[in-house]
Design an enzyme around this catalytic site. Structure first.
Site, PDB file in Angstrom:
ATOM      1  N   LYS A 189       0.844  -1.205   0.000  1.00  0.00           N
ATOM      2  CA  LYS A 189       0.000   0.000   0.000  1.00  0.00           C
ATOM      3  C   LYS A 189       0.880   1.256   0.000  1.00  0.00           C
ATOM      4  O   LYS A 189       2.077   1.178   0.264  1.00  0.00           O
ATOM      5  CB  LYS A 189      -0.924  -0.013   1.232  1.00  0.00           C
ATOM      6  CG  LYS A 189      -1.901  -1.209   1.231  1.00  0.00           C
ATOM      7  CD  LYS A 189      -3.038  -1.036   0.237  1.00  0.00           C
ATOM      8  CE  LYS A 189      -3.664  -2.334  -0.212  1.00  0.00           C
ATOM      9  NZ  LYS A 189      -4.581  -2.981   0.702  1.00  0.00           N
ATOM     10  N   ASN A 190       0.304   2.429  -0.258  1.00  0.00           N
ATOM     11  CA  ASN A 190       1.112   3.655  -0.330  1.00  0.00           C
ATOM     12  C   ASN A 190       1.901   3.871   0.967  1.00  0.00           C
ATOM     13  O   ASN A 190       3.045   4.321   0.918  1.00  0.00           O
ATOM     14  CB  ASN A 190       0.239   4.876  -0.610  1.00  0.00           C
ATOM     15  CG  ASN A 190      -0.261   4.893  -2.048  1.00  0.00           C
ATOM     16  OD1 ASN A 190      -0.406   3.838  -2.668  1.00  0.00           O
ATOM     17  ND2 ASN A 190      -0.514   6.079  -2.588  1.00  0.00           N
TER      18      ASN A 190
END
Ligand SMILES: *Cc1c(COP(=O)(O)O)cnc(C)c1O
Length: 366
Positions: A189-190
């Site tokens: 994920k970011n």
């Protein structure tokens, strides 16, 4: 081969800071519910702008715990209905059905990949208790109309913010738009941990306190159990890493925006449908860059041959999964079209200029 996501490179960008944080935690002798967790929760709450942030074991648990919290508080009961987008990642839907709640699927908009807010109201019944919005691909889905629908029908708005940390709508961060939000810090994920991790954010004191207890065996006080809870805690090592990486998330997201913009400007193949850049660029953090074409499988094979690794997000729509056999006969044509045509290009913050150009050239030459 240009990797879809080179996680080693992403994390080695912060090597010294991460190694210091890990070593300090290791040597502290305290591994759960300590200072690192507390510090990260405070920093996450401040970043998102909410009163509370609660570290939990993963993103699915974050969503499960929000809904379970509402059940314990008497806001929802098993059998009640929750609206969810029909093209979301399966975890959003699992969180609903795991609680004995009934997911009601609503189709997305073809141009944003997000739930079509104008189709929500027709699915509301006397049993509907919430709308689980998913900021899919990193793009915020929110509007005044959505708020009005929720207010009119007395529904909770729950955000699945697994893909959109740092995105903003009218100056508010995603995760602070609805009543409660679930975050995932899955490594890809970011904002990614070095393993599983997640969090809940909310401004609701009662919900926050209930979720804290539920995630810790249903207990707010050692050996006193008020709920039949679970064990879903964020460990100190992950919290320490996340606290380091949270400081850099805006810069990471900005890099993704620059790459997305370049893709949108320079990919000019008429066979390819590009994602749209929202008018307000703050609304998108480009967790993935999804293009669409009727010749998806051929394009993927072609890009592999040209040394560009791609991923399909996602190949099978939730209603066609064996896990939801009861929906297999239903038809969601927009989701089905998306699932058969989408392909995600690499868009990580560590892509080099020449790699970006190689990707653009390969897609244009297809
Ligand atoms: C990743 C993800 C989840 C689940 O998060 P985990 O940490 O893997 O449990 C939920 N919803 C969406 C939209 C996701 O992308």
């Amino acid at each position: 081969m240009i990797k879809f996501l080179d996680l080693q490179k992403v994390n080695l960008n912060y090597q010294q800071e991460i190694e210091d944080a890990l070593l300090q935690t290791f040597r502290s002798g305290w591994y759960l519910q300590g200072e690192k967790n507390k510090g990260f929760e405070a920093n996450l709450a401040q970043y998102i702008g909410t009163k509370h942030a609660i570290g939990v074991a993963n993103g699915l648990d974050a969503l499960r715990l929000i809904l379970r919290g509402y059940i314990e508080l008497g806001v929802m009961s098993p059998g009640d209905e929750i609206i969810v987008p029909s093209n979301t990642y399966i975890a959003s839907i699992l969180a609903v059905s795991d609680n004995g709640l009934v997911p009601v699927l609503v189709e997305p908009e073809l141009n944003t990949y997000n739930i079509d807010i104008s189709k929500i109201e027709e699915k509301i019944t006397s049993k509907t208790k919430g709308i689980l919005i998913v900021h899919l691909q990193g793009r915020v889905v929110f509007s005044d109309q959505l708020k009005e629908i929720a207010e009119k029908h007395n529904l909770k708005i729950i955000e699945d913010n697994a893909q959109a940390i740092g995105a903003e709508w009218k100056g508010l961060k995603s995760g602070n738009l609805g009543d409660a939000a679930g975050f995932s810090f899955y490594p890809g994920k970011n904002l990614g941990a070095l393993g599983d991790a997640g969090a809940v954010t909310t401004n609701d004191d009662d919900l926050a306190q209930t979720i804290r207890a539920l995630a810790n065996y249903g207990s707010n006080q050692k050996y006193v159990n008020i709920y039949k809870g679970l064990n879903s805690r964020l460990d100190e090592l992950q919290a320490a890493v996340l606290d380091v990486k949270l400081k850099h998330i805006d810069k990471e997201n900005e890099t993704r925006r620059v790459i997305a913009k370049k893709f949108i400007e320079e990919i000019k193949n008429p066979a390819i449908i590009l994602p749209e850049n929202p008018e307000n660029e703050a609304e998108h953090v480009w967790h993935v860059f999804v293009i669409r074409t009727a010749k998806r499988d051929e394009l993927q094979a072609y890009l592999t041959e040209k040394g560009v690794q791609t991923i399909i997000h996602y190949p099978i729509p939730p209603h066609q999964q064996q896990a939801y056999k009861e929906w297999n006969e239903l038809s969601f044509p927009i989701s089905e079209k998306m699932h058969s045509e989408v392909l995600s290009l690499p868009i990580s913050s560590v892509l080099e200029e020449d790699e970006i150009n190689t990707i653009i050239k390969a897609v244009n030459e297809f």
